[in-house]
Design a protein around this motif. Structure first.
Motif, mmCIF file in Angstrom:
data_model
loop_
_atom_site.group_PDB
_atom_site.id
_atom_site.type_symbol
_atom_site.label_atom_id
_atom_site.label_comp_id
_atom_site.label_asym_id
_atom_site.label_seq_id
_atom_site.Cartn_x
_atom_site.Cartn_y
_atom_site.Cartn_z
ATOM 1 N N MET A 1 0.840 -1.194 0.000
ATOM 2 C CA MET A 1 0.000 0.000 0.000
ATOM 3 C C MET A 1 0.876 1.245 0.000
ATOM 4 O O MET A 1 2.072 1.179 0.278
ATOM 5 N N ILE A 2 0.278 2.356 -0.260
ATOM 6 C CA ILE A 2 1.034 3.600 -0.360
ATOM 7 C C ILE A 2 0.521 4.562 0.702
ATOM 8 O O ILE A 2 -0.683 4.793 0.809
ATOM 9 N N SER A 3 1.404 5.056 1.510
ATOM 10 C CA SER A 3 0.976 5.940 2.589
ATOM 11 C C SER A 3 0.901 7.389 2.144
ATOM 12 O O SER A 3 -0.043 8.096 2.454
ATOM 13 N N GLN A 4 1.944 7.792 1.454
ATOM 14 C CA GLN A 4 1.948 9.180 0.996
ATOM 15 C C GLN A 4 2.393 9.223 -0.452
ATOM 16 O O GLN A 4 3.057 8.313 -0.927
ATOM 17 N N PHE A 5 2.016 10.279 -1.092
ATOM 18 C CA PHE A 5 2.292 10.383 -2.516
ATOM 19 C C PHE A 5 2.755 11.801 -2.806
ATOM 20 O O PHE A 5 2.116 12.761 -2.388
ATOM 21 N N PHE A 6 3.870 11.903 -3.461
ATOM 22 C CA PHE A 6 4.407 13.236 -3.756
ATOM 23 C C PHE A 6 4.734 13.356 -5.236
ATOM 24 O O PHE A 6 5.238 12.417 -5.835
ATOM 25 N N VAL A 7 4.440 14.485 -5.777
ATOM 26 C CA VAL A 7 5.054 14.865 -7.046
ATOM 27 C C VAL A 7 5.766 16.171 -6.762
ATOM 28 O O VAL A 7 5.168 17.104 -6.233
ATOM 29 N N LEU A 8 7.029 16.171 -7.086
ATOM 30 C CA LEU A 8 7.831 17.326 -6.691
ATOM 31 C C LEU A 8 8.414 18.029 -7.890
ATOM 32 O O LEU A 8 8.616 17.430 -8.938
ATOM 33 N N SER A 9 8.674 19.274 -7.716
ATOM 34 C CA SER A 9 9.366 20.007 -8.762
ATOM 35 C C SER A 9 10.854 19.712 -8.647
ATOM 36 O O SER A 9 11.301 19.067 -7.714
ATOM 37 N N GLN A 10 11.583 20.228 -9.613
ATOM 38 C CA GLN A 10 13.007 19.970 -9.618
ATOM 39 C C GLN A 10 13.694 20.522 -8.368
ATOM 40 O O GLN A 10 14.685 20.003 -7.904
ATOM 41 N N ARG A 11 13.085 21.583 -7.834
ATOM 42 C CA ARG A 11 13.696 22.170 -6.638
ATOM 43 C C ARG A 11 13.298 21.424 -5.384
ATOM 44 O O ARG A 11 13.793 21.697 -4.305
ATOM 45 N N GLY A 12 12.368 20.553 -5.506
ATOM 46 C CA GLY A 12 11.929 19.800 -4.335
ATOM 47 C C GLY A 12 10.646 20.314 -3.741
ATOM 48 O O GLY A 12 10.197 19.845 -2.705
ATOM 49 N N ASP A 13 10.030 21.349 -4.380
ATOM 50 C CA ASP A 13 8.729 21.820 -3.882
ATOM 51 C C ASP A 13 7.673 20.785 -4.210
ATOM 52 O O ASP A 13 7.772 20.086 -5.205
ATOM 53 N N HIS A 14 6.640 20.757 -3.382
ATOM 54 C CA HIS A 14 5.553 19.832 -3.675
ATOM 55 C C HIS A 14 4.671 20.417 -4.755
ATOM 56 O O HIS A 14 4.145 21.516 -4.607
ATOM 57 N N ILE A 15 4.527 19.700 -5.828
ATOM 58 C CA ILE A 15 3.522 20.089 -6.803
ATOM 59 C C ILE A 15 2.228 19.399 -6.406
ATOM 60 O O ILE A 15 1.161 19.981 -6.394
ATOM 61 N N VAL A 16 2.349 18.126 -6.093
ATOM 62 C CA VAL A 16 1.198 17.380 -5.607
ATOM 63 C C VAL A 16 1.620 16.631 -4.355
ATOM 64 O O VAL A 16 2.696 16.045 -4.314
ATOM 65 N N PHE A 17 0.786 16.700 -3.344
ATOM 66 C CA PHE A 17 1.086 15.948 -2.138
ATOM 67 C C PHE A 17 -0.202 15.333 -1.615
ATOM 68 O O PHE A 17 -1.199 16.013 -1.478
ATOM 69 N N ARG A 18 -0.174 14.056 -1.378
ATOM 70 C CA ARG A 18 -1.333 13.397 -0.828
ATOM 71 C C ARG A 18 -0.919 12.513 0.332
ATOM 72 O O ARG A 18 0.066 11.794 0.243
ATOM 73 N N ASP A 19 -1.701 12.595 1.386
ATOM 74 C CA ASP A 19 -1.474 11.706 2.526
ATOM 75 C C ASP A 19 -2.685 10.792 2.596
ATOM 76 O O ASP A 19 -3.784 11.233 2.894
ATOM 77 N N TYR A 20 -2.489 9.521 2.244
ATOM 78 C CA TYR A 20 -3.639 8.634 2.150
ATOM 79 C C TYR A 20 -4.052 8.045 3.494
ATOM 80 O O TYR A 20 -5.173 7.647 3.682
ATOM 81 N N ARG A 21 -3.129 7.909 4.383
ATOM 82 C CA ARG A 21 -3.457 7.171 5.599
ATOM 83 C C ARG A 21 -3.223 7.967 6.876
ATOM 84 O O ARG A 21 -3.659 7.556 7.942
ATOM 85 N N GLY A 22 -2.515 9.068 6.752
ATOM 86 C CA GLY A 22 -2.291 9.901 7.925
ATOM 87 C C GLY A 22 -1.569 9.202 9.040
ATOM 88 O O GLY A 22 -1.851 9.420 10.200
ATOM 89 N N GLU A 23 -0.648 8.322 8.677
ATOM 90 C CA GLU A 23 0.016 7.566 9.736
ATOM 91 C C GLU A 23 1.528 7.769 9.725
ATOM 92 O O GLU A 23 2.228 7.252 10.578
ATOM 93 N N VAL A 24 2.013 8.483 8.719
ATOM 94 C CA VAL A 24 3.451 8.710 8.663
ATOM 95 C C VAL A 24 3.767 9.966 9.464
ATOM 96 O O VAL A 24 3.153 10.998 9.254
ATOM 97 N N PRO A 25 4.683 9.872 10.400
ATOM 98 C CA PRO A 25 4.995 11.048 11.206
ATOM 99 C C PRO A 25 5.458 12.198 10.332
ATOM 100 O O PRO A 25 6.118 11.994 9.322
ATOM 101 N N LYS A 26 5.080 13.378 10.747
ATOM 102 C CA LYS A 26 5.476 14.583 10.039
ATOM 103 C C LYS A 26 6.992 14.625 9.889
ATOM 104 O O LYS A 26 7.717 14.283 10.813
ATOM 105 N N GLY A 27 7.437 15.028 8.763
ATOM 106 C CA GLY A 27 8.871 15.243 8.611
ATOM 107 C C GLY A 27 9.627 14.013 8.155
ATOM 108 O O GLY A 27 10.749 14.121 7.698
ATOM 109 N N SER A 28 9.024 12.820 8.273
ATOM 110 C CA SER A 28 9.764 11.640 7.837
ATOM 111 C C SER A 28 9.971 11.668 6.335
ATOM 112 O O SER A 28 10.969 11.154 5.831
ATOM 113 N N ALA A 29 9.019 12.285 5.639
ATOM 114 C CA ALA A 29 9.199 12.398 4.197
ATOM 115 C C ALA A 29 10.395 13.290 3.884
ATOM 116 O O ALA A 29 11.155 13.029 2.964
ATOM 117 N N GLU A 30 10.568 14.323 4.696
ATOM 118 C CA GLU A 30 11.686 15.243 4.465
ATOM 119 C C GLU A 30 13.021 14.524 4.538
ATOM 120 O O GLU A 30 13.939 14.796 3.773
#
Lengths: 843, 394
Positions: free
Chosen positions: B1-30
């Motif tokens: 399964m997929i917990s979070q989904f990101f599409v990022l720009s070349q600079r690393g900004d989020h173009i699209v960000f989705r959190d499907y389950r809300g279970e990943v601690p903040k910042g772990s994606a960073e």
């Protein structure tokens, strides 16, 4: 849910609207639209919603507009609804009180005529993630699971799992798992079934972890073969993702009899032809796990899955090939035999990236056997000239590993020696390390190897590993390498320029070894080495030099036994990975563990190596006071040599970084005990130019100092009785045998006058006799009387001959006492011995 | 399964960000992002609701497409790196309808009407290793039948392959060259198929039937180790020619029929590290060929724009001639010359040959279920062979 990029960072970019004012503006517009009944209000709402959503996905915090959004949510436009649901789902958790406002319209939408709206509303309702709204969830979910539209059922199934995460009791009280299971086994829509499976797996896993009774209950669900067969029979209907989930589940199936196994395998046979690598790997996992108890079928499975795996390797991107190849690698390592005929599939291709090549080399090494060694080694030798240097190195190592594990050693040794002629520094370095390992396992090749290795100039080798290997060989085979003492001396002169402590340690040991084999030629070098070693800044080098110095001071014969114990060929080198590790990874087939195993195994090996050190530590610590016991000493030292070299071996194979520290550990452990028992004497050492001379006086070698060795070893006589060229007998066994065996022969014979004169240096006699395959185990005495103990072994059998030989140089007479395991051959041996002795000094 | 989904720009900004389950601690994606470099730079719209609670609800691109409402923003094809195996058709050859392949999925004719067409590409990547004496040591073909469909209404398609095609080598060992060399039958070691392919009649008449999803996808991947005729014979020779000079002779013979042209041919050969200079001697009359000595990587390079099989017509047969090129390298010998062959080479060759396939796998016909009498979409069946690892040892 929170946008993780701060708003401030966002506003800096020109393409993004500045967050704060934008949100305020949107709020304002929403407020105006909330009660609007204007004909174009829907279109306007849609536009504003779009802007809100685009801000949200860009990571701007738009939660401030929550109230306004809810106010605008009463609309019949599907697109606007969808955007509103999305917004509400994303922000409800942060505003639980406001979320209550949305419940009303969501519940209403759950009863809408349009299944799309019912589904979307249900999904949003379940995605609010607000605990105190749980009571509003249960009814829509229960009706949702019975909805005529598959789309709604699909959402309801996942909704049940969402509910479980918010409130497990609410989910269980409504008996949703039972409904899910019923749906899973009967629903006509494959995606509904898949979602039920996903939801149930989540619920069951967490439940099982919570209580044991629940775990037992759930265990029953998993045992029922009905579950598996219902799902597997429909496997083709599922999406690829769901197929993988079902297959993963099936790999846990415990079949009640073999027919079930074959049924499943027949059912899944065509999945091996799927273009999706994940499906194929998941199927393979099912096959492998199901047949674990049936050895022959398990082997057939290997045969069957080879071709699909190889096709996957060839079909995808390098990254996909790599992960498939990692799985193949795991299988090859488990059953190399089954892949031995496919060796050509693992040949490196020019276009392969290095990480793929490296894996292939490992597999080639593993599958080499009698039938394909020649081809594989030929292929590997081609890579040795590769422009990709790391791969060239790996290839050489692979050749060496095959030699260590394999049959056709003769040809491989030739190949290795040819590498040395290539004159590329890294090739030479790698090869030297391998030749060293080979000699430790197959001492019988020393003659061929030493002849070539002797021609290598140590100046051309820069790499510490290679240099250390060369030095080890110089020390170990100094009696066979004419120049060994002088090469070592040259190396010692450049002590300060030698940066690697590993090389300096080896140099210390090698000079010691050489000294005991050719004392007069090495004595000067030994003094210089010990002096340099003791003043070395590296702790381990310093300690070992001091250790040797004191050992010599204490008793040179003990020192000799420590430094030059009879060597036993290493039969097995430390294995790369424990089979336990391999099994564990095999259990996790088709997961990230398989590719990452190659990266993590270094960490895993760490603790193992450490535990080895611990055992050494206990050995060393047992007898810190007992330094006198020579026997103990030797034991320790054998341990030390073995463990150091084994570790070094590990280091060569795996990492260069960690090997130095682990390598030195044993000597660290021993030297402190010495230090505590004897006061340091560095100052004395520093001032005396030749510090060893005094310590050697009791060895009876004083009178030999300064004598050059000009005599060349005598040519070998044609022996009537053939002797083993490399007999191995340790002093303990010799002593025991000497005590046990009866005297077979006692004779007196005479030496040539030249021989008697040459005996001024007893070592030359020892070397001469060695040339005749008669080894000296101990010698001593003062002029004119010398005493030697020799031994020899009849070729091909274990029978030893032991000889005590007392020579009086004044009368040029020798008294022989011969004892033999095989008494009948004693006479022949005696003749052989005497003829060898009589030729001494004649050339 | 997929917990979070990101599409990022070349600079690393989020173009699209989705959190499907809300279970990943903040910042772990960073933490993850910090370790990853980003290359994606696409304009993406709303992430379609194909995931529910992190579980993908469909893996079909067809369904996915229906979730996308925005008008696609066309990206200039020249800016995009070629993707997928069909990219090779983009190399400027006039003989193929090459531009069509780069078109977006939503294909429109200038008139605004959708053009009904379908492409079937048989793409083969071949690997051959020649021994120093010119024998073939190993050879392998990794092939793909790639389909790209612009047909409206997703009609059923039948794709017929060689009737004598057989799958799975009967011999116990692969790489057994005794069987059927050039005998016409195509023996694949193994193959796999796309989800949408029905194999009901495959065993009888080697026909695949499928309802193609829109867009590009591989119908079938296959692998073949049966002996085949390599398109080029490569022989390489390096010889001492004086005390500080060696001569390299590279001979490449194009072994295919006259109506086929290979293009963008590159031949590379690493030379000993002590090579100082190299000079070349091309065959007289050579056109469109360049030679170079890359000092940095110690490599000889020989580029040919085209290679046509030289054909000489005699009474009753067409024979192929050799194209031969001589390059002389000068270099300084530092050590003994016996190692020349170990320090130079192997010769590696890259090429693309359109309308040629080494395996002889053919598409006999491509049948499209007719919706009406006038329905006659364009069908393109294209073959291409590319070198994967084409190596001649010294």
């Amino acid at each position: 849910m929170a946008p993780t990029v701060p708003t401030a960072a966002k506003s800096a970019s020109p393409s993004q609207p500045s967050g704060k004012s934008e949100v305020a503006d949107l709020k304002q517009q929403l407020r105006q639209l909330a009660g609007s009944r204007a004909p174009d209000a829907d279109d306007q709402r849609r536009d504003v919603f779009k802007r809100v959503i685009s801000c949200m996905t860009a990571g701007i915090d738009v939660s401030a507009a929550f109230g306004e959004m809810v106010m605008c949510s009463a609309t019949s436009d599907v697109v606007t609804k969808k955007m509103c649901y999305l917004y509400v789902g994303a922000h409800a958790r942060a505003h639980p009180d406001l979320a209550l406002l949305t419940i009303n319209f969501l519940q209403r939408d759950c009863r809408d005529q349009d299944p799309t709206i019912r589904g979307l509303a249900l999904r949003s309702l379940c995605s609010l993630r607000v605990p105190n709204l749980v009571e509003y969830l249960v009814t829509p979910l229960t009706t949702g699971l019975k909805d005529p539209s598959a789309y709604v059922r699909m959402i309801a199934a996942v909704g049940a799992a969402k509910l479980y995460h918010i409130s497990a009791t609410a989910c269980l009280d409504a008996d949703l798992p039972a409904s899910l299971k019923a749906l899973m086994l009967s629903d006509p829509d494959a995606q509904v079934v898949a979602n039920c499976l996903h939801a149930l797996q989540e619920i069951w896993t967490l439940e099982a972890a919570n209580s044991e009774s629940a775990a037992r209950e759930i265990e029953r669900h998993y045992i029922a073969s009905q579950l598996y067969f219902t799902l597997l029979n429909r496997i083709k209907e599922f999406s690829e993702w769901a197929q993988c989930t079902v297959l993963e589940l099936a790999s846990k199936f415990l079949p009640s009899d073999n027919n079930e196994i074959f049924d499943i395998m027949n059912l899944l046979e065509d999945r091996l032809q799927h273009a999706n690598g994940a499906v194929v790997l998941a199927t393979i996992k099912v096959f492998l796990h199901l047949t674990m108890s049936m050895t022959d079928v398990h082997q057939q499975v290997y045969e069957r899955i080879k071709a699909p795996l190889l096709t996957l390797v060839g079909a995808g991107s390098p990254e996909q090939s790599y992960s498939v190849l990692c799985h193949l690698h795991l299988l090859v390592m488990r059953a190399p035999m089954l892949f031995s005929s496919d060796y050509k599939s693992f040949y490196c291709q020019f276009s392969d990236p290095s990480y793929v090549k490296k894996l292939k080399l490992e597999m080639l090494t593993a599958i080499a056997n009698e039938s394909n060694t020649y081809e594989i080694v030929t292929e590997l030798c081609e890579y040795a000239g590769n422009v990709d240097v790391p791969i060239a190195r790996e290839s050489i190592r692979a050749v060496g590993k095959i030699a260590l594990q394999q049959y056709d050693v003769n040809a491989i040794v030739d190949r290795l020696l040819q590498f040395l002629e290539m004159d590329k520094d890294y090739v030479t370095a790698e090869t030297l390390v391998l030749v060293k390992d080979l000699l430790r396992k197959y001492p019988q090749w020393s003659h061929d190897c030493i002849a070539v290795v002797g021609n290598i100039s140590s100046k051309n080798i820069q790499e510490p590993k290679g240099k250390a290997a060369l030095i080890w060989m110089l020390g170990e085979y100094s009696q066979d390498m004419h120049d060994a003492p002088y090469i070592l001396e040259g190396l010692v002169e450049n002590w300060d320029e030698e940066h690697s402590p590993e090389v300096r340690l080896h140099l210390l040991t090698a000079v010691m070894k050489c000294f005991f084999k050719r004392p007069p030629e090495t004595q000067k070098a030994l003094g210089a080495t010990l002096a340099a070693g003791i003043s070395d800044t590296h702790q381990d080098v310093h300690d070992r030099a001091l250790f040797y110095y004191r050992l010599l001071q204490y008793d040179p014969s003990v020192a000799e036994r420590v430094v030059n114990p009879p060597k036993q060929a290493v039969s097995v080198f430390a294995d790369m990975q424990s089979s336990e590790m391999k099994d564990r990874i095999f259990d996790e087939f088709n997961s990230l563990s398989v590719p990452s195993y190659l990266f993590t195994d270094k960490d895993h090996r760490g603790p193992f190596e450490y535990s080895e050190d611990l055992t050494n530590l206990t050995v060393g610590a047992e007898d810190p006071e007992n330094v006198i016991s020579a026997q103990r000493y030797q034991e320790n030292d054998n341990d030390l040599l073995l463990s150091t070299s084994d570790k070094e071996d590990n280091g060569t194979r795996v990492s260069n970084g960690s090997s130095t520290s682990s390598y030195n550990a044993p000597s660290d452990l021993i030297s402190p005990s010495l230090l505590s028992s004897q006061p340091p004497a560095e100052s004395a050492l520093m001032t005396t130019g030749v510090p060893t001379s005094s310590s050697l006086s009791n060895f009876g070698l004083d009178d030999l100092l300064g004598l050059g060795v000009t005599e060349a070893p005598a040519p070998r006589p044609p022996p009537a009785l053939t002797l083993n060229s490399k007999p191995v007998l340790d002093p303990g066994t010799f002593q025991r045998k000497w005590g046990q065996l009866a005297l077979s022969l006692s004779q007196e014979c005479s030496l040539s006058p030249q021989g008697a004169a040459a005996l001024m240096n007893p070592q030359s006699l020892i070397r001469h006799m060695q040339g005749n395959y008669i080894q000296c185990i101990a010698s001593g005495g003062q002029p004119p009387n010398y005493k030697f103990f020799f031994y020899a072994q009849k070729d091909g059998v274990t029978a030893f001959f032991l000889v005590e030989c007392i020579i009086n140089t004044a009368s040029a007479k020798a008294q022989l006492k011969i004892k033999a395991d095989d008494g009948t051959a004693a006479e022949a041996f005696s003749t052989l011995f005497q003829s060898a002795l009589s030729k001494f000094g004649l050339s | 399964m997929i917990s979070q989904f990101f599409v990022l720009s070349q600079r690393g900004d989020h173009i699209v960000f989705r959190d499907y389950r809300g279970e990943v601690p903040k910042g772990s994606a960073e933490i993850f992002f910090r370790k990853v470099k980003f290359w994606n730079d696409d304009e993406a719209e709303e992430a379609p609701p194909v995931f529910d609670f992190g579980y993908p609800q469909t893996t079909s691109t067809e369904v996915l497409k229906s979730y996308i409402f925005n008008e696609p923003i066309m990206v200039d094809a020249g800016r995009l790196p070629p993707l997928g195996p069909a990219a090779m058709f983009m190399q400027g050859t006039k003989r193929m309808p090459g531009t069509a392949v780069t078109k977006s999925v939503v294909a429109t004719e200038p008139g605004g009407k959708k053009r009904e067409e379908i492409f079937v590409d048989i793409i083969e990547r071949i690997s051959v290793t020649f021994s120093s004496s010119g024998y073939i040591l190993t050879s392998e073909i990794d092939g793909t039948i790639q389909m790209k469909s612009y047909l409206s209404g997703n009609p059923e398609i039948r794709l017929a392959l060689n009737e004598d095609l057989s799958i799975g080598r009967t011999g116990s060992s692969t790489f057994d060259y005794r069987s059927s060399s050039g005998g016409g039958t195509v023996v694949l070691d193994d193959c796999n198929f796309h989800e949408s392919v029905h194999l009901d009649s495959f065993d009888i008449d080697r026909t695949l039937s499928l309802i193609p999803p829109d867009g590009e996808f591989p119908v079938m991947n296959y692998r073949m180790t049966q002996e085949f005729k390599p398109p080029f014979r490569v022989t390489a020779l390096i010889e001492e020619a004086g005390p500080s000079r060696a001569e390299v002779l590279l001979k490449i013979r194009a072994d295919f029929s006259a109506n086929v042209t290979a293009n963008t041919i590159t031949v590379q050969m690493p030379v000993p590290s002590y090579t100082m200079r190299a000079s070349f001697e091309l065959e007289a009359g050579a056109v469109g060929q360049t030679t170079d000595f890359k000092e940095g990587s110690r490599r000889l390079e020989w580029n040919l724009k085209k290679a046509i099989a030289f054909t000489v017509l005699t009474y009753f047969f067409i024979s192929q001639l050799q194209r031969i090129l001589l390059c002389n390298i000068f270099y300084v010998l530092l050590w003994n010359a016996g190692n020349l062959t170990k320090e130079a080479g192997p010769v590696n060759m890259n090429f693309t040959i359109p309308m040629y396939n080494a395996s002889k796998l053919q598409v006999r016909y491509l049948q499209i279920a007719k919706k009406s009498k006038t329905y006659n979409p364009y069908r393109w069946v294209r073959y291409v062979t590319q070198a994967n690892s084409y190596v001649a040892r010294l």
